[in-house]
Design a protein around this motif. Structure first.
Motif, PDB file in Angstrom:
ATOM      1  N   ILE A  58       0.819  -1.221   0.000  1.00 45.16           N
ATOM      2  CA  ILE A  58       0.000   0.000   0.000  1.00 45.16           C
ATOM      3  C   ILE A  58       0.850   1.269   0.000  1.00 45.16           C
ATOM      4  O   ILE A  58       0.313   2.380  -0.021  1.00 45.16           O
ATOM      5  CB  ILE A  58      -0.963   0.026   1.209  1.00 45.16           C
ATOM      6  CG1 ILE A  58      -0.202   0.058   2.537  1.00 45.16           C
ATOM      7  CG2 ILE A  58      -1.919  -1.158   1.156  1.00 45.16           C
ATOM      8  CD1 ILE A  58      -1.101   0.119   3.768  1.00 45.16           C
ATOM      9  N   SER A  59       2.178   1.124  -0.006  1.00 44.87           N
ATOM     10  CA  SER A  59       3.050   2.304   0.090  1.00 44.87           C
ATOM     11  C   SER A  59       3.140   3.084  -1.215  1.00 44.87           C
ATOM     12  O   SER A  59       3.563   4.249  -1.201  1.00 44.87           O
ATOM     13  CB  SER A  59       4.462   1.873   0.502  1.00 44.87           C
ATOM     14  OG  SER A  59       5.120   1.223  -0.582  1.00 44.87           O
ATOM     15  N   ILE A  60       2.806   2.471  -2.344  1.00 43.48           N
ATOM     16  CA  ILE A  60       2.958   3.004  -3.708  1.00 43.48           C
ATOM     17  C   ILE A  60       4.336   3.630  -3.933  1.00 43.48           C
ATOM     18  O   ILE A  60       4.488   4.561  -4.712  1.00 43.48           O
ATOM     19  CB  ILE A  60       1.833   3.992  -4.086  1.00 43.48           C
ATOM     20  CG1 ILE A  60       1.827   5.239  -3.203  1.00 43.48           C
ATOM     21  CG2 ILE A  60       0.479   3.316  -4.058  1.00 43.48           C
ATOM     22  CD1 ILE A  60       0.895   6.348  -3.715  1.00 43.48           C
ATOM     23  N   GLY A  61       5.351   3.101  -3.229  1.00 47.78           N
ATOM     24  CA  GLY A  61       6.714   3.600  -3.413  1.00 47.78           C
ATOM     25  C   GLY A  61       7.007   4.917  -2.728  1.00 47.78           C
ATOM     26  O   GLY A  61       8.071   5.513  -2.936  1.00 47.78           O
ATOM     27  N   MET A  62       6.084   5.385  -1.869  1.00 48.90           N
ATOM     28  CA  MET A  62       6.199   6.721  -1.295  1.00 48.90           C
ATOM     29  C   MET A  62       7.380   6.908  -0.341  1.00 48.90           C
ATOM     30  O   MET A  62       7.980   7.998  -0.327  1.00 48.90           O
ATOM     31  CB  MET A  62       4.899   7.108  -0.588  1.00 48.90           C
ATOM     32  CG  MET A  62       4.812   8.566  -0.193  1.00 48.90           C
ATOM     33  SD  MET A  62       4.871   9.675  -1.633  1.00 48.90           S
ATOM     34  CE  MET A  62       3.224   9.434  -2.307  1.00 48.90           C
ATOM     35  N   PRO A  63       7.769   5.919   0.498  1.00 50.00           N
ATOM     36  CA  PRO A  63       8.895   6.181   1.407  1.00 50.00           C
ATOM     37  C   PRO A  63      10.177   6.593   0.683  1.00 50.00           C
ATOM     38  O   PRO A  63      10.818   7.581   1.060  1.00 50.00           O
ATOM     39  CB  PRO A  63       9.066   4.843   2.154  1.00 50.00           C
ATOM     40  CG  PRO A  63       7.702   4.252   2.147  1.00 50.00           C
ATOM     41  CD  PRO A  63       7.117   4.636   0.814  1.00 50.00           C
ATOM     42  N   VAL A  64      10.555   5.866  -0.380  1.00 50.01           N
ATOM     43  CA  VAL A  64      11.775   6.218  -1.128  1.00 50.01           C
ATOM     44  C   VAL A  64      11.579   7.532  -1.873  1.00 50.01           C
ATOM     45  O   VAL A  64      12.468   8.390  -1.900  1.00 50.01           O
ATOM     46  CB  VAL A  64      12.149   5.087  -2.106  1.00 50.01           C
ATOM     47  CG1 VAL A  64      13.372   5.480  -2.937  1.00 50.01           C
ATOM     48  CG2 VAL A  64      12.431   3.797  -1.342  1.00 50.01           C
ATOM     49  N   TYR A  65      10.407   7.712  -2.491  1.00 49.78           N
ATOM     50  CA  TYR A  65      10.123   8.951  -3.224  1.00 49.78           C
ATOM     51  C   TYR A  65      10.139  10.152  -2.285  1.00 49.78           C
ATOM     52  O   TYR A  65      10.648  11.229  -2.635  1.00 49.78           O
ATOM     53  CB  TYR A  65       8.765   8.836  -3.911  1.00 49.78           C
ATOM     54  CG  TYR A  65       8.367  10.064  -4.696  1.00 49.78           C
ATOM     55  CD1 TYR A  65       9.071  10.451  -5.830  1.00 49.78           C
ATOM     56  CD2 TYR A  65       7.267  10.826  -4.313  1.00 49.78           C
ATOM     57  CE1 TYR A  65       8.702  11.573  -6.559  1.00 49.78           C
ATOM     58  CE2 TYR A  65       6.886  11.954  -5.034  1.00 49.78           C
ATOM     59  CZ  TYR A  65       7.606  12.319  -6.160  1.00 49.78           C
ATOM     60  OH  TYR A  65       7.239  13.428  -6.874  1.00 49.78           O
ATOM     61  N   ALA A  66       9.601   9.975  -1.071  1.00 48.31           N
ATOM     62  CA  ALA A  66       9.582  11.068  -0.097  1.00 48.31           C
ATOM     63  C   ALA A  66      10.994  11.438   0.341  1.00 48.31           C
ATOM     64  O   ALA A  66      11.338  12.621   0.446  1.00 48.31           O
ATOM     65  CB  ALA A  66       8.732  10.687   1.113  1.00 48.31           C
ATOM     66  N   MET A  67      11.841  10.420   0.597  1.00 46.69           N
ATOM     67  CA  MET A  67      13.223  10.711   0.969  1.00 46.69           C
ATOM     68  C   MET A  67      13.922  11.479  -0.146  1.00 46.69           C
ATOM     69  O   MET A  67      14.581  12.495   0.096  1.00 46.69           O
ATOM     70  CB  MET A  67      13.998   9.425   1.270  1.00 46.69           C
ATOM     71  CG  MET A  67      15.507   9.653   1.416  1.00 46.69           C
ATOM     72  SD  MET A  67      16.474   8.131   1.579  1.00 46.69           S
ATOM     73  CE  MET A  67      16.517   7.952   3.350  1.00 46.69           C
ATOM     74  N   ARG A  68      13.761  11.014  -1.375  1.00 46.08           N
ATOM     75  CA  ARG A  68      14.418  11.648  -2.508  1.00 46.08           C
ATOM     76  C   ARG A  68      13.925  13.083  -2.707  1.00 46.08           C
ATOM     77  O   ARG A  68      14.708  13.996  -2.974  1.00 46.08           O
ATOM     78  CB  ARG A  68      14.140  10.822  -3.769  1.00 46.08           C
ATOM     79  CG  ARG A  68      15.023  11.161  -4.933  1.00 46.08           C
ATOM     80  CD  ARG A  68      14.863  10.143  -6.036  1.00 46.08           C
ATOM     81  NE  ARG A  68      13.692  10.396  -6.876  1.00 46.08           N
ATOM     82  CZ  ARG A  68      13.318   9.590  -7.879  1.00 46.08           C
ATOM     83  NH1 ARG A  68      14.004   8.496  -8.121  1.00 46.08           N
ATOM     84  NH2 ARG A  68      12.274   9.880  -8.616  1.00 46.08           N
ATOM     85  N   THR A  69      12.622  13.291  -2.546  1.00 42.92           N
ATOM     86  CA  THR A  69      12.042  14.608  -2.775  1.00 42.92           C
ATOM     87  C   THR A  69      12.451  15.598  -1.701  1.00 42.92           C
ATOM     88  O   THR A  69      12.848  16.736  -1.993  1.00 42.92           O
ATOM     89  CB  THR A  69      10.508  14.509  -2.828  1.00 42.92           C
ATOM     90  OG1 THR A  69      10.132  13.607  -3.878  1.00 42.92           O
ATOM     91  CG2 THR A  69       9.874  15.869  -3.082  1.00 42.92           C
ATOM     92  N   VAL A  70      12.385  15.185  -0.437  1.00 47.59           N
ATOM     93  CA  VAL A  70      12.756  16.083   0.663  1.00 47.59           C
ATOM     94  C   VAL A  70      14.240  16.415   0.599  1.00 47.59           C
ATOM     95  O   VAL A  70      14.641  17.568   0.834  1.00 47.59           O
ATOM     96  CB  VAL A  70      12.371  15.460   2.019  1.00 47.59           C
ATOM     97  CG1 VAL A  70      12.922  16.285   3.178  1.00 47.59           C
ATOM     98  CG2 VAL A  70      10.851  15.346   2.140  1.00 47.59           C
TER      99      VAL A  70
END
Length: 430
Positions: A58-70
C-alpha cells in the motif's frame, strides 16, 4: 581512502542510535522465542512478514520517493515546502491503504489457505493488515526525517520504539496469563501504532525548523512512483521470499528455527539501513547537482563502512553460531548451517555497498526494478527446486545465491550509470 572525521562521527552517532534499537529488537526476539518456542516463533515470523508485505503493497513507493524529494528540496534551498508534501503523501497513502486492507481483513481465511495452506492462520493475517497501516506511515515519516537531517530521530522512531513498547507491556500479558498468540500479535500491532505517533511528533518538530524558501510543494503523484513501488514490492518479496515459500516445504517448527537465523542475519542489514539513512539523501543531493565524483566517493564510503562494520557479525555468526542460536532456546541450535549460508550472502551484500539506493537516488529506479524482477524469478525457481530436494536447507541455499547475484548486478549497473553521467557531463562542456 581516508574517511573524514566529520563523516565518521556522524556515522558512528547514527550507528549508536541504531545499536540501541538493534539491542532492543534482539531482546524482543529472544523473549518471544523463549516464551512461545519454535512453533510460536514460526507464527510470529509469518505475521511480521505479512505486515511488512502489506505495508509495502500500500506504500505506492512513497517512502523512497519522499526521501528523494525532501533531500532534493533541501539541496535546492526549498526545505520549507517539505512539510506540505509530507502531509499530502501521508494522507494519500494511508487513506488508500485503509481501503486496500479491507481485502485481507474480510478475506483472511481464503488468503491464509492460499499463501500458507492453513486457515487457522487467518487471525494473524487480519492483525497484520491493521498493523500495516501504521507501519507504512512510520516508514514515510522515518525516511523524511532522515532526508531532513534528523537521522538519529528517524532511526529511533523506526528501530527502537516498537520493541520498547512491546517489552514494556509484555510482562502484563504474562502476569495476566494472556500470552496467547493473538494477544502478542495485537500487542505488536499496537506498538507499531505508537511508533507512528512518535515519528509524527518528531517530524512536527523538525519541519518547523526547516529553512529555505517556501512556495508550492512538489506533486505527490509522480511517474517515478510506479517503478519505485514495483522495486519496493520486489525487494521486500525478495528478502522475505524464503518465509513465503517455506510453509510448503517445512513444518511450523522448522520455520521457527529458520526465522531465528533469518532474524539474526537480517540484523546485519541494520548496517546498510543506517548508512542509507546518512548516505541516501546525500546520493539524491549529489545527483541533483550532477556531481559524479561525489557519487563515486559516497558509494566507496558505503562499501568501506559496511565491510568494516560487518566484520564483528561475520565472526560471531561463523565461529559462535551455536551458542548464539542457543540463547533463543536449545531447539534453535539446529539452525547453525542455515545461519552460515545466509552469512555468506550478506557478506557480498556488505561488500557491494548501497548500490540499490544509489540507482534509486540517481533516478535509475527502472533499472533496479528489472534487476529485482529477473533475480527474483530465478530465486523463486531455485527455492522451489531446492525445497523439493532438500527442504529448508535447499531453500536457504537458493535464497543466499539469489541475494549475491542481485547485489553484484546492481553494483555493475551502478558503475555503468556513473560512467553515463560522466559522459553526459563531458558532452556539455565546451
Amino acid at each position: 581512502m581516508r574517511i573524514p572525521p566529520r563523516v565518521l562521527r556522524k556515522t558512528l552517532s547514527a550507528l549508536t542510535v541504531r545499536g540501541v534499537g538493534l539491542s532492543l529488537q534482539i531482546a524482543m526476539s529472544v523473549v518471544i522465542a523463549r516464551l512461545l518456542g519454535a512453533e510460536g516463533m514460526g507464527l510470529y515470523t509469518l505475521y511480521v512478514t505479512w505486515l511488512v508485505l502489506f505495508a509495502d503493497a500500500i506504500s505506492i513507493g512513497m517512502p523512497v520517493y519522499a526521501m528523494r524529494t525532501v533531500a532534493a528540496l533541501g539541496a535546492r534551498g526549498q526545505g520549507a515546502s517539505a512539510d506540505a508534501f509530507v502531509r499530502r503523501a501521508l494522507a494519500l497513502v494511508m487513506l488508500g491503504g485503509a481501503a486496500a486492507m479491507l481485502l485481507p481483513w474480510f478475506g483472511a481465511r481464503p488468503m491464509a489457505e492460499l499463501v500458507a495452506g492453513d486457515v487457522d492462520l487467518a487471525p494473524a493475517l487480519r492483525i497484520a493488515a491493521v498493523g500495516a497501516l501504521a507501519f507504512v506511515g512510520l516508514r514515510i515519516l522515518a525516511e523524511t526525517l532522515k532526508a531532513a537531517g534528523a537521522v538519529q530521530r528517524g532511526l529511533f522512531a523506526e528501530a527502537a520504539t516498537i520493541p520498547l513498547v512491546l517489552l514494556a507491556a509484555l510482562p502484563a500479558l504474562v502476569l495476566l496469563d494472556r500470552l496467547q498468540d493473538q494477544s502478542l500479535l495485537w500487542l505488536h500491532a499496537a506498538s507499531v501504532g505508537c511508533a507512528f505517533l512518535v515519528a509524527a511528533a518528531l517530524w512536527r518538530g523538525v519541519s518547523r525548523r526547516l529553512g529555505g524558501e517556501g512556495g508550492r510543494a512538489p506533486p505527490v503523484i509522480s511517474p517515478a512512483l510506479w517503478p519505485l513501488w514495483g522495486g519496493t514490492l520486489l525487494n521486500v518479496a525478495y528478502v522475505n521470499l524464503p518465509i513465503l515459500v517455506l510453509p510448503h516445504f517445512a513444518s511450523v517448527e522448522e520455520l521457527g528455527q529458520f526465522g531465528v537465523a533469518f532474524r539474526l542475519i537480517n540484523l546485519t542489514t541494520v548496517i546498510l539501513v543506517t548508512l542509507a539513512a546518512i548516505l541516501g539523501p546525500q546520493f539524491a543531493a549529489a545527483y541533483e547537482l550532477k556531481d559524479s565524483a561525489r557519487l563515486r566517493l559516497l558509494l566507496k564510503r558505503s562499501q568501506q563502512f559496511s565491510l568494516l562494520l560487518f566484520l564483528p557479525p561475520l565472526l560471531a555468526f561463523t565461529l559462535l553460531a551455536e551458542p548464539l542460536l542457543g540463547i533463543f532456546g536449545a531447539e534453535f541450535r539446529d539452525a547453525r548451517p542455515l545461519l552460515w549460508i545466509m552469512t555468506a550472502g550478506q557478506l557480498v551484500n556488505a561488500a557491494t555497498g548501497l548500490v540499490g539506493y544509489l540507482l534509486n537516488m540517481m533516478h535509475r529506479e527502472r533499472t533496479e526494478l528489472r534487476i529485482l524482477l529477473g533475480t527474483g524469478v530465478a530465486m523463486s525457481v531455485g527455492m522451489i527446486l531446492g525445497g523439493t530436494i532438500a527442504g529448508v536447507l535447499g531453500v536457504t541455499l537458493a535464497y543466499s545465491a539469489g541475494l549475491m547475484l542481485k547485489n553484484l548486478l546492481s553494483f555493475g549497473f551502478s558503475l555503468r550509470s556513473l560512467r553515463q553521467l560522466d559522459a553526459a557531463d563531458s558532452a556539455q562542456r565546451p
